[in-house]
Design a protein around this motif. Structure first.
Motif, short mmCIF file in Angstrom:
data_model
loop_
_atom_site.label_atom_id
_atom_site.label_comp_id
_atom_site.label_asym_id
_atom_site.label_seq_id
_atom_site.Cartn_x
_atom_site.Cartn_y
_atom_site.Cartn_z
N GLY A 120 -3.97 4.26 1.49
CA GLY A 120 -4.35 3.83 2.83
C GLY A 120 -3.33 2.98 3.54
O GLY A 120 -3.67 2.20 4.45
N GLY A 121 -2.05 3.11 3.14
CA GLY A 121 -1.00 2.33 3.79
C GLY A 121 -0.59 2.93 5.12
O GLY A 121 -1.07 4.01 5.52
N PRO A 122 0.30 2.26 5.83
CA PRO A 122 0.74 2.77 7.14
C PRO A 122 1.74 3.92 7.00
O PRO A 122 2.41 4.04 5.97
N LYS A 172 -4.30 8.07 -0.43
CA LYS A 172 -5.35 7.33 -1.14
C LYS A 172 -5.16 5.82 -1.00
O LYS A 172 -6.14 5.06 -0.91
N ASN A 174 0.81 -1.22 0.00
CA ASN A 174 0.00 0.00 0.00
C ASN A 174 0.85 1.27 0.00
O ASN A 174 0.33 2.36 0.29
N PRO A 190 -3.97 -2.33 10.77
CA PRO A 190 -4.89 -1.41 10.11
C PRO A 190 -6.20 -1.31 10.90
O PRO A 190 -6.49 -2.19 11.72
N PRO A 191 -6.98 -0.24 10.67
CA PRO A 191 -6.74 0.83 9.68
C PRO A 191 -5.65 1.79 10.14
O PRO A 191 -5.48 2.02 11.33
N TRP A 192 -4.91 2.34 9.15
CA TRP A 192 -3.80 3.23 9.44
C TRP A 192 -4.17 4.68 9.14
O TRP A 192 -5.00 4.97 8.28
N SER A 193 -3.49 5.58 9.83
CA SER A 193 -3.68 7.02 9.56
C SER A 193 -2.90 7.45 8.32
O SER A 193 -3.25 8.42 7.65
N GLY A 194 -1.84 6.70 8.01
CA GLY A 194 -1.07 6.97 6.80
C GLY A 194 0.03 8.00 6.96
O GLY A 194 0.07 8.73 7.96
N GLU A 213 3.86 4.01 12.08
CA GLU A 213 2.94 2.89 12.26
C GLU A 213 3.59 1.58 11.80
O GLU A 213 3.41 0.53 12.43
#
Length: 227
Positions: free
Chosen positions: A205-207, A203, A141, A218-222, A211
């Motif tokens: 949505g990766g870490p 977009k 991601n 997940p879910p990560w804030s990115g 993180e």
């Protein structure tokens, strides 16, 4: 909006200050080739080389007196000197642009191969600056953002290099291309791809790096800053 872009431009240039592209002086990028091509229209090649060589020596001394970076000054003088030597060997003013053409097409080729191998060269450029873990860059991601930015740069450098090859026998057009793709123009593209890459990371949505390092599920804030 313009002020926001300008601030982003300055911040990113500071981040990438160790890259040659960010340290290329106006003389090295624009003035020397334009001066050389202009003089060569009225003088023979040997005279044009001597006059351009005298210009870079004079400006080198001026930059030293102003206590500018010795490293950057030497890189600039060295690059222009090699270009003049190639012009002398090749026997035409167009030879002056040959080192830049080879550089651009070589980077484009390396970039293309790195994309095919699944290791976009932009990952290693960013890693050398940021020091972030390689495994984070290769996360499913995260990596697509660096791959897409790498594609943009490969296209840009390929078009730049191939267009110069196409017009190789027209030094005036080569000078125009050089002027149009000078360091400030290229840094502007760097800013745009930087912003694009940041938005792509969000977009995807990766870490974020933090993180990832902390093995947060997940879910990560990115990753919201840096690219």
């Amino acid at each position: 909006m313009f002020d926001s872009f300008k601030n982003k431009f300055d911040d990113i240039k500071k981040d990438y200050k160790e890259l040659p592209i960010a340290n290329e002086n106006f003389l090295d990028a624009v003035l020397a080739p334009v001066f050389f091509v202009t003089i060569s229209r009225f003088q023979d090649l040997q005279t044009s080389i001597i006059l351009t060589g005298s210009l870079i020596v004079f400006t080198f001394l001026y930059r030293i007196l102003r206590k500018e970076s010795l490293r950057n000054s030497l890189i600039g003088v060295g690059g222009t000197s090699i270009a003049l030597l190639i012009a002398q060997i090749q026997g035409t003013p167009s030879g002056f642009f040959l080192p830049g053409i080879i550089r651009d097409l070589s980077i484009a080729l390396i970039g293309f191969i790195s994309i095919l191998l699944g290791r976009p060269f932009t990952i290693y450029t960013s890693k050398s600056i940021r020091g972030w873990p390689l495994d984070w860059f290769l996360h499913k991601n995260v990596k697509p953002a660096y791959r897409e930015v790498a594609i943009i740069w490969v296209i840009f450098l390929s078009v730049k290099g191939l267009s110069q090859l196409y017009f190789f026998n027209s030094p005036e057009i080569l000078a125009i291309i050089k002027l149009a793709t000078s360091n400030q123009t290229t840094i502007a593209l760097l800013v745009l791809t930087y912003i694009y890459g940041q938005r792509k990371l969000i977009k995807l949505g990766g870490p974020s790096v933090e993180e990832f390092n902390n093995k947060v599920p997940p879910p990560w804030s990115g990753q919201k800053s840096g690219f």
